[in-house]
Structures are given as C-alpha cells and as structure tokens.
Design a protein around this motif. Sequence first.
Motif, PDB file in Angstrom:
ATOM      1  N   ALA A  36       0.834  -1.205   0.000  1.00 37.66           N
ATOM      2  CA  ALA A  36       0.000   0.000   0.000  1.00 37.66           C
ATOM      3  C   ALA A  36       0.868   1.255   0.000  1.00 37.66           C
ATOM      4  O   ALA A  36       0.551   2.240  -0.675  1.00 37.66           O
ATOM      5  CB  ALA A  36      -0.938  -0.012   1.210  1.00 37.66           C
ATOM      6  N   LEU A  37       1.971   1.221   0.724  1.00 34.78           N
ATOM      7  CA  LEU A  37       2.898   2.350   0.748  1.00 34.78           C
ATOM      8  C   LEU A  37       3.540   2.565  -0.625  1.00 34.78           C
ATOM      9  O   LEU A  37       3.589   3.690  -1.134  1.00 34.78           O
ATOM     10  CB  LEU A  37       3.975   2.137   1.809  1.00 34.78           C
ATOM     11  N   VAL A  38       3.995   1.482  -1.244  1.00 29.22           N
ATOM     12  CA  VAL A  38       4.643   1.581  -2.554  1.00 29.22           C
ATOM     13  C   VAL A  38       3.650   2.037  -3.617  1.00 29.22           C
ATOM     14  O   VAL A  38       3.969   2.888  -4.458  1.00 29.22           O
ATOM     15  CB  VAL A  38       5.309   0.238  -2.932  1.00 29.22           C
ATOM     16  N   ILE A  39       2.431   1.502  -3.592  1.00 33.74           N
ATOM     17  CA  ILE A  39       1.408   1.923  -4.555  1.00 33.74           C
ATOM     18  C   ILE A  39       1.096   3.412  -4.365  1.00 33.74           C
ATOM     19  O   ILE A  39       0.974   4.161  -5.338  1.00 33.74           O
ATOM     20  CB  ILE A  39       0.139   1.063  -4.419  1.00 33.74           C
ATOM     21  N   GLY A  40       0.990   3.839  -3.126  1.00 36.00           N
ATOM     22  CA  GLY A  40       0.752   5.252  -2.857  1.00 36.00           C
ATOM     23  C   GLY A  40       1.887   6.131  -3.346  1.00 36.00           C
ATOM     24  O   GLY A  40       1.652   7.200  -3.931  1.00 36.00           O
ATOM     25  N   LEU A  41       3.117   5.708  -3.134  1.00 36.98           N
ATOM     26  CA  LEU A  41       4.272   6.487  -3.607  1.00 36.98           C
ATOM     27  C   LEU A  41       4.341   6.531  -5.130  1.00 36.98           C
ATOM     28  O   LEU A  41       4.620   7.585  -5.715  1.00 36.98           O
ATOM     29  CB  LEU A  41       5.566   5.909  -3.039  1.00 36.98           C
ATOM     30  N   VAL A  45       4.208   9.945  -7.284  1.00 32.12           N
ATOM     31  CA  VAL A  45       5.391  10.405  -8.008  1.00 32.12           C
ATOM     32  C   VAL A  45       5.330  10.083  -9.505  1.00 32.12           C
ATOM     33  O   VAL A  45       5.518  10.966 -10.347  1.00 32.12           O
ATOM     34  CB  VAL A  45       6.671   9.779  -7.390  1.00 32.12           C
ATOM     35  N   LEU A  46       5.062   8.849  -9.838  1.00 30.43           N
ATOM     36  CA  LEU A  46       5.180   8.404 -11.231  1.00 30.43           C
ATOM     37  C   LEU A  46       3.903   8.593 -12.048  1.00 30.43           C
ATOM     38  O   LEU A  46       3.971   8.897 -13.244  1.00 30.43           O
ATOM     39  CB  LEU A  46       5.603   6.932 -11.245  1.00 30.43           C
ATOM     40  N   ARG A  47       2.746   8.440 -11.436  1.00 28.32           N
ATOM     41  CA  ARG A  47       1.480   8.518 -12.165  1.00 28.32           C
ATOM     42  C   ARG A  47       1.267   9.866 -12.843  1.00 28.32           C
ATOM     43  O   ARG A  47       0.854   9.898 -14.018  1.00 28.32           O
ATOM     44  CB  ARG A  47       0.313   8.183 -11.254  1.00 28.32           C
ATOM     45  N   PRO A  48       1.529  11.009 -12.190  1.00 30.04           N
ATOM     46  CA  PRO A  48       1.329  12.283 -12.899  1.00 30.04           C
ATOM     47  C   PRO A  48       2.197  12.423 -14.156  1.00 30.04           C
ATOM     48  O   PRO A  48       1.753  12.982 -15.160  1.00 30.04           O
ATOM     49  CB  PRO A  48       1.708  13.344 -11.860  1.00 30.04           C
ATOM     50  N   VAL A  52       0.654  12.804 -18.019  1.00 27.63           N
ATOM     51  CA  VAL A  52       1.036  13.868 -18.953  1.00 27.63           C
ATOM     52  C   VAL A  52       1.598  13.273 -20.240  1.00 27.63           C
ATOM     53  O   VAL A  52       1.269  13.727 -21.346  1.00 27.63           O
ATOM     54  CB  VAL A  52       2.049  14.836 -18.296  1.00 27.63           C
ATOM     55  N   LEU A  53       2.429  12.245 -20.126  1.00 24.50           N
ATOM     56  CA  LEU A  53       3.027  11.634 -21.322  1.00 24.50           C
ATOM     57  C   LEU A  53       1.989  10.931 -22.194  1.00 24.50           C
ATOM     58  O   LEU A  53       2.161  10.868 -23.417  1.00 24.50           O
ATOM     59  CB  LEU A  53       4.121  10.654 -20.914  1.00 24.50           C
ATOM     60  N   THR A  54       0.955  10.388 -21.587  1.00 25.25           N
ATOM     61  CA  THR A  54      -0.063   9.660 -22.350  1.00 25.25           C
ATOM     62  C   THR A  54      -1.310  10.501 -22.594  1.00 25.25           C
ATOM     63  O   THR A  54      -2.364   9.954 -22.953  1.00 25.25           O
ATOM     64  CB  THR A  54      -0.453   8.366 -21.617  1.00 25.25           C
ATOM     65  N   LEU A  55      -1.213  11.800 -22.443  1.00 27.49           N
ATOM     66  CA  LEU A  55      -2.369  12.683 -22.606  1.00 27.49           C
ATOM     67  C   LEU A  55      -3.048  12.564 -23.975  1.00 27.49           C
ATOM     68  O   LEU A  55      -4.284  12.496 -24.031  1.00 27.49           O
ATOM     69  CB  LEU A  55      -1.972  14.128 -22.317  1.00 27.49           C
TER      70      LEU A  55
END
Length: 110
Positions: A36-41, A45-48, A52-55
């Motif tokens: 849960a911690l890793v998914i949240g991080l 960090v990486l999802r935004p 943007v890259l896959t917009l």
Amino acid sequence: MKLIFKWLLSAAALLLVAHLYSGVQVQNFTAALIAALVIGLLNTVLRPVLVVLTLPVTILTLGLFLFVVNALMFWFASGLLAGFHVTGFAAALIGSLLYSALGIVIDAVV
C-alpha cells in the motif's frame, strides 16, 4: 494520524482485493502495508508523469486509458515487492479497479 489510518485501511483493502480476486496475492498484513505504501508512492510520483506523457491517448480514448495507467502502477508495484504478486496485466487491471473502488470508500470514510 489521519494519514496512518488511511494507510492501514488501504492495506486492509489490498488484502480484501487479494481475497476477492485470485489474480492478486498478498502474503500477509506486513506485505500489504508495504505494498500500500509503494502503490501510494508510485501514484504520487510516477502517475502524474505518465498521465502527462499519455495525454493524447487519454484524450483519444475519452479518459479510458487512465485505467491502463492505474493497472500499470499496480503491476509495477507487484514487480518491486516480494510479498505482493499480480499474475498478469488483466489481473492488474481488475485488481486496480477493485483497489480504486475500495480507495473511494476509504476516502469517504476518512
């Protein structure tokens, strides 16, 4: 205190996803806490960056590609951790949908 409570509920939600769907496996509650911690991080960090890259693809698919981005984050987290395993992309997609739905419920409760 609210953040810790949400983290504990997210780990419990991950255990519930593993219980409801056989494509997602979590060894124990400690592994669920770490996952849960890793998914949240990763989502912080990486999802935004991926959004943007896959917009262009996201706009073309009317936002449905965001499900793929969520599944990739879920699958990537399982690749990083030993006690958390997702069997494939389809399992990551279903698991991330269930986890997201439970996350909405957690946000409403907290």
